[in-house]
Design an enzyme around this catalytic site. Structure first.
Site, PDB file in Angstrom:
ATOM      1  N   GLY A  99       7.746  21.929 -27.159  1.00 19.01           N
ATOM      2  CA  GLY A  99       8.443  21.832 -28.448  1.00 19.01           C
ATOM      3  C   GLY A  99       9.927  21.569 -28.284  1.00 19.01           C
ATOM      4  O   GLY A  99      10.467  21.607 -27.185  1.00 19.01           O
ATOM      5  N   GLY A 101      13.108  22.511 -27.835  1.00 15.77           N
ATOM      6  CA  GLY A 101      13.779  23.755 -27.453  1.00 15.77           C
ATOM      7  C   GLY A 101      15.281  23.680 -27.594  1.00 15.77           C
ATOM      8  O   GLY A 101      15.982  24.681 -27.518  1.00 15.77           O
ATOM      9  N   LYS A 122      20.531  16.717 -30.487  1.00 14.70           N
ATOM     10  CA  LYS A 122      20.042  17.244 -29.209  1.00 14.70           C
ATOM     11  C   LYS A 122      21.153  18.088 -28.589  1.00 14.70           C
ATOM     12  O   LYS A 122      22.275  17.614 -28.459  1.00 14.70           O
ATOM     13  CB  LYS A 122      19.662  16.077 -28.297  1.00 14.70           C
ATOM     14  CG  LYS A 122      19.061  16.488 -26.970  1.00 14.70           C
ATOM     15  CD  LYS A 122      18.504  15.277 -26.248  1.00 14.70           C
ATOM     16  CE  LYS A 122      18.044  15.648 -24.845  1.00 14.70           C
ATOM     17  NZ  LYS A 122      17.580  14.469 -24.092  1.00 14.70           N
ATOM     18  N   ASP A 261       4.928  14.821 -22.592  1.00 14.81           N
ATOM     19  CA  ASP A 261       5.825  15.150 -23.714  1.00 14.81           C
ATOM     20  C   ASP A 261       6.986  14.170 -23.785  1.00 14.81           C
ATOM     21  O   ASP A 261       7.750  14.185 -24.757  1.00 14.81           O
ATOM     22  CB  ASP A 261       6.343  16.592 -23.604  1.00 14.81           C
ATOM     23  CG  ASP A 261       7.005  16.879 -22.265  1.00 14.81           C
ATOM     24  OD1 ASP A 261       6.336  16.705 -21.231  1.00 14.81           O
ATOM     25  OD2 ASP A 261       8.190  17.249 -22.255  1.00 14.81           O
ATOM     26  N   ASP A 271      13.815  10.327 -23.556  1.00 14.31           N
ATOM     27  CA  ASP A 271      14.216  11.394 -22.647  1.00 14.31           C
ATOM     28  C   ASP A 271      14.876  10.862 -21.382  1.00 14.31           C
ATOM     29  O   ASP A 271      14.230  10.614 -20.372  1.00 14.31           O
ATOM     30  CB  ASP A 271      13.046  12.323 -22.300  1.00 14.31           C
ATOM     31  CG  ASP A 271      13.582  13.724 -22.070  1.00 14.31           C
ATOM     32  OD1 ASP A 271      14.683  13.831 -21.501  1.00 14.31           O
ATOM     33  OD2 ASP A 271      12.926  14.696 -22.474  1.00 14.31           O
TER      34      ASP A 271
END
Ligand code: AMP
Ligand code: MG
Length: 498
Positions: A99, A101, A122, A261, A271
């Site tokens: 998730g 975080g 972020k 993920d 990412d």
């Protein structure tokens, strides 16, 4: 209008025009929470071009109230902040709950082209998914993500984007104390293979169907007309990932942490942790300090993408067919298309890199033999392709430690070019439009980060962004940016942003 954490909605704008479709999904898809305010927000960068794409005024975004929004200190009108639930395979091991975080989705906007885009902070503080993390991001990784994601976009590779970077004025504790920052990330969505896995692991078939229908409506609306829309969904996601990874391979990009993920259902690169571009062509190159087994090495990326897509396919089994054997057959048949699609996308790209506008049986071997020669002669990946010229070997030969390896190959390449309908000038121009001069070379990224962090000097960051924004256009004043690292500045290891 105050809410739980005391964040106030802005009356004086900025008007993002949020419309939040994900927040209309059931509560178990996310946690509602506001970003955690920071003590001293300071604007580092607004991405003016991206702001305009989103229909936002870049001047407005740089005003103090807007910077407060981009730091997570205030909420813009219409924002419904949520941290998304997801699971994922990390280095092959399944983690049923990951998730957001350290991120919150502020909301979605429909951009000027009519595409719905997520606006996410972020590094915006802890969430129910933080586990042992602090929910924050350090300035270095934020700038790295900004630089590399924008470079990818300019290279024409699907990617999340960076709308802004704001320093928080707060320290974050890593191996050392580092300055903190918040990145505003823009994605066509943040839905991952891991989002599907989250519900599959819980046996929540209803949520899976809702999620799949949401994804179809948002990203793949045409599959609704297919006989089996969920099969068509898997098919489309496979196509996008095959295309994406081929594009990475064609520029020497190593993602570094291809966990499920970090595998976007919309097919964007997402990412930017330990990612890096290869200098010298070595297929087994690994940069990430945590990738001990080389799982995510350059050469493994297509295989890993296929593996991640198989995990996606598994989550969809109950939607394919009530009969589990039939469902499995559908998944396997669909997944079996990956190799061919990837191979086609790679070859199409390779042909363009080599100046070939037509197809010939021998092209794959021709491309592979150049790569083999580059590997043996330790040639720089980016420079070699850029230096290839249909009429001259002057620039490319010196890039090979043993130029004879290139010479042998060049004879065959010229024979092949002779069968091309286009003339040398057209061929050269076509090659230069796909083989970049400028990529975010690691030693340059490190130098830019060091200037910002150690000397509070953002000049190099700004200049680097200017260079990378037009990667195919040689500019004399930026010649140094095209060069690989001097031996003493080689970067062999990169670190996750966590
Ligand atoms: P990543 O390695 O960035 O893909 O992150 C993997 C997981 O760790 C995700 O669930 C992140 O939200 C979480 N995570 C990473 N860094 C932090 C942090 N500093 N605080 C809380 N959670 C984090
Ligand atoms: Mg991640």
């Amino acid at each position: 209008m105050a809410n739980d954490t005391g964040l106030s909605f802005l009356s004086e704008a900025p008007a993002f025009g949020f419309d939040n479709s994900y927040a209309r999904l059931p509560e178990r898809f996310y946690a509602r929470l506001d970003p955690t305010p920071v003590t001293q927000p300071r604007l580092i960068k607004i991405n003016e071009g991206l702001a305009r794409e989103l229909g936002l005024d870049p001047v407005m975004l740089a005003t103090p109230p807007a910077v407060e929004v981009l730091a997570g200190n205030r909420l813009a009108a219409g924002s419904q902040p949520i941290a998304l639930a997801y699971a994922g395979h990390q280095f092959g091991n399944f983690v049923p709950q990951l998730g957001d975080g350290r991120a919150v989705l502020l909301g979605e906007v429909v951009d000027r082209a009519g595409v719905r885009r997520d606006i996410q902070l972020k590094g915006s503080g802890p969430t129910p998914f933080s586990r042992r993390g602090d929910g924050r991001a350090a300035l270095g990784p934020v700038l790295r993500e900004y630089i590399v994601s924008e470079a990818m976009a300019a290279l024409g590779i699907p990617t999340t984007r960076s709308l802004s970077a704001v320093a928080t004025g707060e320290p974050v504790m890593r191996e050392t104390v580092l300055p903190g920052a918040v990145l505003t990330r823009v994605a066509t969505s943040h839905i991952r293979v891991g989002t599907f896995q989250f519900f599959a692991a819980r046996g929540d078939g209803e949520a899976l169907r809702l999620l799949a229908d949401h994804v179809i409506a948002r990203h793949y609306p045409d599959v609704r007309d297919e006989e089996n829309p969920y099969r068509a969904l898997l098919d489309r996601v496979i196509a996008r990932q095959a295309d994406l990874v081929a594009k990475w391979m064609l520029v020497g990009f190593i993602h570094g942490v291809m966990n499920t993920d970090n595998c976007s259902i919309a097919g964007e690169t997402i990412d930017y942790g330990p990612c890096a571009f290869m200098d010298t062509y070595k297929p087994d190159t690994v940069f990430s300090s945590i990738d001990h087994g080389g799982r995510y090495a350059y050469v493994n990326q297509p295989r890993i993408a296929h593996w991640n897509l198989a995990r996606f396919g598994e989550t969809l089994l109950p939607l394919f067919n009530d009969d589990s054997d039939k469902a499995l057959a559908i998944a396997n048949e669909t997944l079996a298309t990956f190799q061919g699609r990837y191979g086609q996308a790679l070859m199409a790209g390779m042909r363009r890199k080599l100046g070939l506008s037509t197809e010939d049986e021998g092209d794959a071997a021709l491309a592979q033999d150049l790569l083999n020669a580059m590997a043996e002669a330790e040639a720089d990946f980016t420079k070699t392709f850029r230096a290839l010229d249909p009429e001259s070997d002057d620039k490319v030969r010196p890039l090979f430690a043993e130029p004879a390896k290139y010479d042998a190959w060049a004879v065959r390449w010229r024979e092949r070019l002779a069968r091309e309908p286009q003339d040398a000038a057209a061929c050269r121009a076509a090659m230069r439009s796909v083989n970049p001069v400028y990529i975010p070379r690691n030693h340059r990224v490190e130098a830019v980060l060091a200037a910002a962090i150690e000397r509070d000097d953002y000049g190099p960051f700004e200049e680097f962004l200017k260079v990378l924004a037009r990667p195919f256009e040689e500019r004399a004043e930026f010649a140094d940016y095209a060069e690989p690292a001097p031996a003493d500045q080689c970067v062999y290891r990169t670190f996750c942003g966590t």
